[in-house]
Design an enzyme around this catalytic site. Structure first.
Site, PDB file in Angstrom:
ATOM      1  N   CYS A  32      -1.411   0.488  -9.175  1.00  0.00           N
ATOM      2  CA  CYS A  32      -1.232  -0.174  -7.891  1.00  0.00           C
ATOM      3  C   CYS A  32      -2.548  -0.751  -7.396  1.00  0.00           C
ATOM      4  O   CYS A  32      -3.522  -0.030  -7.210  1.00  0.00           O
ATOM      5  CB  CYS A  32      -0.688   0.787  -6.844  1.00  0.00           C
ATOM      6  SG  CYS A  32      -0.371  -0.065  -5.289  1.00  0.00           S
ATOM      7  N   THR A  73       1.540  -5.837 -10.622  1.00  0.00           N
ATOM      8  CA  THR A  73       1.068  -7.117 -10.091  1.00  0.00           C
ATOM      9  C   THR A  73      -0.366  -7.413 -10.539  1.00  0.00           C
ATOM     10  O   THR A  73      -1.157  -6.519 -10.808  1.00  0.00           O
ATOM     11  CB  THR A  73       1.118  -7.106  -8.562  1.00  0.00           C
ATOM     12  OG1 THR A  73       0.426  -5.948  -8.091  1.00  0.00           O
ATOM     13  CG2 THR A  73       2.548  -7.092  -8.054  1.00  0.00           C
ATOM     14  N   GLY A  80       0.799  -1.225   0.000  1.00  0.00           N
ATOM     15  CA  GLY A  80       0.000   0.000   0.000  1.00  0.00           C
ATOM     16  C   GLY A  80       0.829   1.271   0.000  1.00  0.00           C
ATOM     17  O   GLY A  80       0.464   2.272   0.630  1.00  0.00           O
ATOM     18  N   GLY A 132       6.117 -12.538  -9.148  1.00  0.00           N
ATOM     19  CA  GLY A 132       6.962 -13.731  -9.174  1.00  0.00           C
ATOM     20  C   GLY A 132       6.705 -14.556 -10.423  1.00  0.00           C
ATOM     21  O   GLY A 132       5.855 -14.214 -11.250  1.00  0.00           O
TER      22      GLY A 132
HETATM   23  C1  LIG Z   1       6.478  -6.009  -2.218  1.00  0.00           C
HETATM   24  C2  LIG Z   1       6.201  -5.340  -3.533  1.00  0.00           C
HETATM   25  C3  LIG Z   1       6.009  -3.954  -3.578  1.00  0.00           C
HETATM   26  C4  LIG Z   1       5.743  -3.309  -4.784  1.00  0.00           C
HETATM   27  N1  LIG Z   1       5.604  -1.945  -4.812  1.00  0.00           N
HETATM   28  C5  LIG Z   1       5.411  -1.303  -6.006  1.00  0.00           C
HETATM   29  C6  LIG Z   1       5.343   0.117  -6.080  1.00  0.00           C
HETATM   30  O1  LIG Z   1       5.484   0.827  -5.078  1.00  0.00           O
HETATM   31  N2  LIG Z   1       5.138   0.703  -7.292  1.00  0.00           N
HETATM   32  C7  LIG Z   1       5.000  -0.050  -8.431  1.00  0.00           C
HETATM   33  O2  LIG Z   1       4.829   0.512  -9.504  1.00  0.00           O
HETATM   34  N3  LIG Z   1       5.071  -1.398  -8.394  1.00  0.00           N
HETATM   35  C8  LIG Z   1       5.277  -2.034  -7.218  1.00  0.00           C
HETATM   36  N4  LIG Z   1       5.364  -3.423  -7.186  1.00  0.00           N
HETATM   37  C9  LIG Z   1       5.206  -4.186  -8.419  1.00  0.00           C
HETATM   38  C10 LIG Z   1       6.563  -4.554  -9.029  1.00  0.00           C
HETATM   39  O3  LIG Z   1       7.312  -3.397  -9.367  1.00  0.00           O
HETATM   40  C11 LIG Z   1       6.381  -5.411 -10.276  1.00  0.00           C
HETATM   41  O4  LIG Z   1       5.591  -4.709 -11.201  1.00  0.00           O
HETATM   42  C12 LIG Z   1       5.698  -6.732  -9.992  1.00  0.00           C
HETATM   43  O5  LIG Z   1       6.126  -7.259  -8.766  1.00  0.00           O
HETATM   44  C13 LIG Z   1       5.905  -7.773 -11.087  1.00  0.00           C
HETATM   45  O6  LIG Z   1       7.279  -8.070 -11.262  1.00  0.00           O
HETATM   46  P1  LIG Z   1       8.012  -9.316 -10.548  1.00  0.00           P
HETATM   47  O7  LIG Z   1       7.151 -10.512 -10.756  1.00  0.00           O
HETATM   48  O8  LIG Z   1       9.340  -9.390 -11.218  1.00  0.00           O
HETATM   49  O9  LIG Z   1       8.113  -8.953  -9.115  1.00  0.00           O
HETATM   50  C14 LIG Z   1       5.632  -4.082  -5.972  1.00  0.00           C
HETATM   51  C15 LIG Z   1       5.816  -5.471  -5.911  1.00  0.00           C
HETATM   52  C16 LIG Z   1       6.099  -6.107  -4.734  1.00  0.00           C
HETATM   53  C17 LIG Z   1       6.301  -7.596  -4.718  1.00  0.00           C
END
Ligand SMILES: Cc1cc2nc3c(=O)[nH]c(=O)nc-3n(C[C@H](O)[C@H](O)[C@H](O)COP(=O)(O)O)c2cc1C
Ligand SMILES: Cc1cc2nc3c(=O)[nH]c(=O)nc-3n(C[C@H](O)[C@H](O)[C@H](O)COP(=O)(O)OP(=O)(O)OC[C@H]3O[C@@H](n4cnc5c(N)ncnc54)[C@H](O)[C@@H]3O)c2cc1C
Ligand code: FES
Lengths: 304, 264
Positions: free
Chosen positions: A131, A194, A73, A218
């Site tokens: 988000c 996500t 958040g 992930g």
């Molecule tokens: C714990 C966590 C916090 C995140 N915070 C943000 C954020 O503040 N802003 C944003 O644009 N994406 C945020 N994301 C999304 C990631 O930047 C990314 O888009 C998403 O996790 C998919 O990539 P991945 O599977 O390689 O993690 C967050 C993801 C995780 C797991």
């Protein structure tokens, strides 16, 4: 050694296509014990908002098959605190520092972007219109063409540098949203954020997360992300930055072949804090093995 | 990269002692061919362990440092699910990838002005053992107050007894005094308690925190919030404090109870 530098929009070139994903790499300094940050193409730091945010209550995380759900958040101390106290500490790492900006309303996005432009040398921002973990704003903007276009227009007026718009996968047609933000002057799009998900602790009959739902990241999301990058890259002329479940160099190349000019590494940083530099090395090695002199020749280069 | 304090280490299991159906004590050293010297580690700090051969365990698991002996370190692991069960089943010679040391430790007073009580149960005794050893080495006199379900669930008692006096309670009365940790008569001895350190299940820590507060003693507790990165990067592990939400992995896992909102 192949040429690895790529253009990520607005005339900005980074030394290699490997960036970090916002919210998974802190402010970069958390990883300075493990890697030389100057070896990255750039690092995208935590979601930053105009005003400080406490984020959501604990528990904010649940592990799921090949991934995790989070509902952090957007906890952060606000853009002014970032500029005054954090930025001076982290601007010397020697690779492109990109700030991820979020907001509760259009004016908040624009004002945060304006302050970054006025008070720092930061050359690129990534606007998070996707988000899933905040009640107001956030994903609401990213799920309609109108909402996405409105935020993009406002930030475009406020920020002269490279404007990357980060798209939500929680839509029916992501290419349509990408076209809408391109039309309003976005220099690049990044995807995916996500995927909205949910998990239940069946013994306690309770949702695992305080907000009940959260964002899935992930390797579990990777095939969805690759598909969306491929669709989006065909639909727009601006660079596409791909992410979602990249765990190693092979996965990064998969996104580049699907049409991404650069990639972001997210959740993988939790599993291996040194993974980003390993991915840079793997890509270089891949280029050598495949006789590729310039990584740009691989962007979207799948045989069909 | 100057002076890294945290490292990613390839380690080797030296011994794996499954001394209880639920618990295994692992001793580890840096794998042959890597720097044999461990980074400096403090009592209360923890490590993030990558779980080998566990298809359903994606993230690392946080485990406290039980003690450090020269170039070896020990982890006391309780079977809670797949990840910890894999660790409990490891044999000597197995490899483990570890990120360490993480978090901030307990504060060890420069001078003893009253009793130092280390209260805990289950795997909670892991960091208390390390703390007790460091206190003893610093010339202080720690005492333990250990609670368990029954006699068979008392862990590392011999090790603790080498460090200091051990006061025991069991739920079924099979060893020590009958009842929970906070019921032990030693709390009421009258001598001033300088500080209490607690690690154990959340209800135990909350009860010990309230008791310490009522006895006018300072109290530090070690929290076990769910973690993803362990590095302060993801903000998943937060605890609500008087300063707002803070990361347990970097600002903790040890907190003075005055910082938490437990007593409100
Ligand atoms: C714990 C966590 C916090 C995140 N915070 C943000 C954020 O503040 N802003 C944003 O644009 N994406 C945020 N994301 C999304 C990631 O930047 C990314 O888009 C998403 O996790 C998919 O990539 P991945 O599977 O390689 O993690 C967050 C993801 C995780 C797991
Ligand atoms: C700072 C810290 C130090 C710790 N020290 C030790 C230690 O020295 N020895 C030890 O055995 N365990 C310790 N733990 C707890 C250990 O991390 C969890 O038991 C482990 O993560 C569970 O993983 P799993 O795959 O076995 O179980 P899972 O299948 O993931 O979960 C099984 C059960 O354990 C619970 N659980 C999951 N993660 C945690 C967690 N982080 N904390 C508490 N419960 C959890 C789940 O809610 C579930 O009910 C520590 C935790 C923290 C945060
Ligand atoms: S576990 Fe990621 S910030 Fe603490």
């Amino acid at each position: 050694m192949a040429r690895l530098s790529v253009n990520i929009g607005g005339g900005l070139t980074i030394k290699n296509p490997v960036l970090t994903a916002s919210g998974t790499f802190g402010y970069g300094e958390e990883f300075a014990d493990f890697i030389d940050l100057s070896r990255l193409g750039g690092y995208i730091i935590k979601g930053t908002t105009l005003n400080p945010r406490e984020g959501n209550p604990y528990p904010r995380m649940a592990e799921t098959p090949a991934g995790m759900l989070n509902c952090v958040g957007l906890q952060n101390k606000g853009v002014d605190y970032f500029i005054d106290h954090i930025y001076p500490r982290i601007k010397h790492y020697g690779s492109e520092l990109i700030v991820n900006v979020s907001g509760a309303c259009v004016d908040d996005y624009a004002e945060a972007a304006r302050r970054i432009a006025a008070r720092t040398d930061i050359r690129a921002i990534e606007v998070n219109i996707s988000c899933p973990n905040v009640k107001e704003g956030g994903m609401a903007f990213g799920t309609t063409c109108d909402g996405a276009a409105t935020v993009t227009r406002a930030v475009r007026d406020a920020f002269p540098g490279t404007l990357i718009v980060k798209l939500s996968p929680n839509v029916t047609d992501i290419a349509e949203i990408a076209r809408a933000v391109e039309a309003e002057g976005a220099d690049a799009v990044s995807l995916i954020n996500t995927l909205m998900g949910m998990a239940i602790d069946v013994e306690r009959r309770r949702p695992c997360l305080s907000m009940i739902t959260g964002g899935l990241s992930g390797p579990a999301v990777r095939p969805v992300a690759v598909r969306m990058v491929w669709q989006t890259a065909k639909a727009v002329k601006i660079p596409v930055i791909g992410l979602g479940g990249i765990m190693d160099g092979r996965d990064a190349i998969e996104f580049i072949l699907a049409g991404a000019s650069a990639v972001e590494i997210g959740t993988a940083n939790f599993v291996d804090p040194a993974v980003t530099v390993k991915i840079v090395e793997w890509i270089d090695n891949y280029c050598a093995r495949h006789g590729v002199d310039d990584i740009n020749d691989l962007i979207g280069a799948i045989n069909q | 990269m100057t002076n890294p304090t945290k490292r990613i280490m390839e380690m080797e299991v030296v011994t794996a002692q499954a001394f209880h159906p639920l618990y295994t004590l692992l001793t580890l050293r840096c794998a042959p061919g890597t720097d044999p010297e461990l980074p400096a580690m403090k009592p209360g700090q923890f490590v993030q362990v990558a779980i080998p051969d566990a298809p359903h365990t994606f993230l690392r698991r946080p485990i406290s440092i039980n003690y450090v002996d020269g170039n070896e370190m020990a982890l006391l692991v309780r079977r809670a699910g797949e990840g910890t069960s894999r660790l409990c089943d490891l044999r000597s010679g197995a490899r483990l990838n570890i990120v360490a040391p993480l978090g901030r430790g307990f504060t060890i007073p420069g001078q003893q002005t009253g009793r130092l009580l280390l209260a805990g149960g289950g795997v909670g005794i892991a960091p208390l053992c390390f703390l007790g050893r460091a206190m003893k080495a610093a010339g202080l006199t720690p005492e333990f107050v250990i609670g368990a379900r029954s006699d068979a669930d008392l862990l590392e008692l011999d090790m603790l007894r080498e460090i200091g006096e051990v006061h025991v309670t069991t739920d079924d009365g099979s060893a020590g005094e009958h009842g929970v940790v906070t019921c032990h008569s030693t709390w009421q001895l009258g001598a001033t308690i300088q500080r209490v350190y607690c690690c154990g299940p959340a209800p135990m820590m909350k009860a010990v925190a309230r008791l310490s507060d009522s006895l006018g003693a300072d109290c530090e507790v070690s929290l076990e919030n769910m973690m993803a990165c362990g590095l302060g990067a993801c903000l998943c592990c937060v605890e609500k404090t008087v300063r707002g939400n803070v990361c347990v992995c970097t600002e903790g896992p040890v907190f003075n109870i005055k910082e938490l909102t437990w007593l409100d």
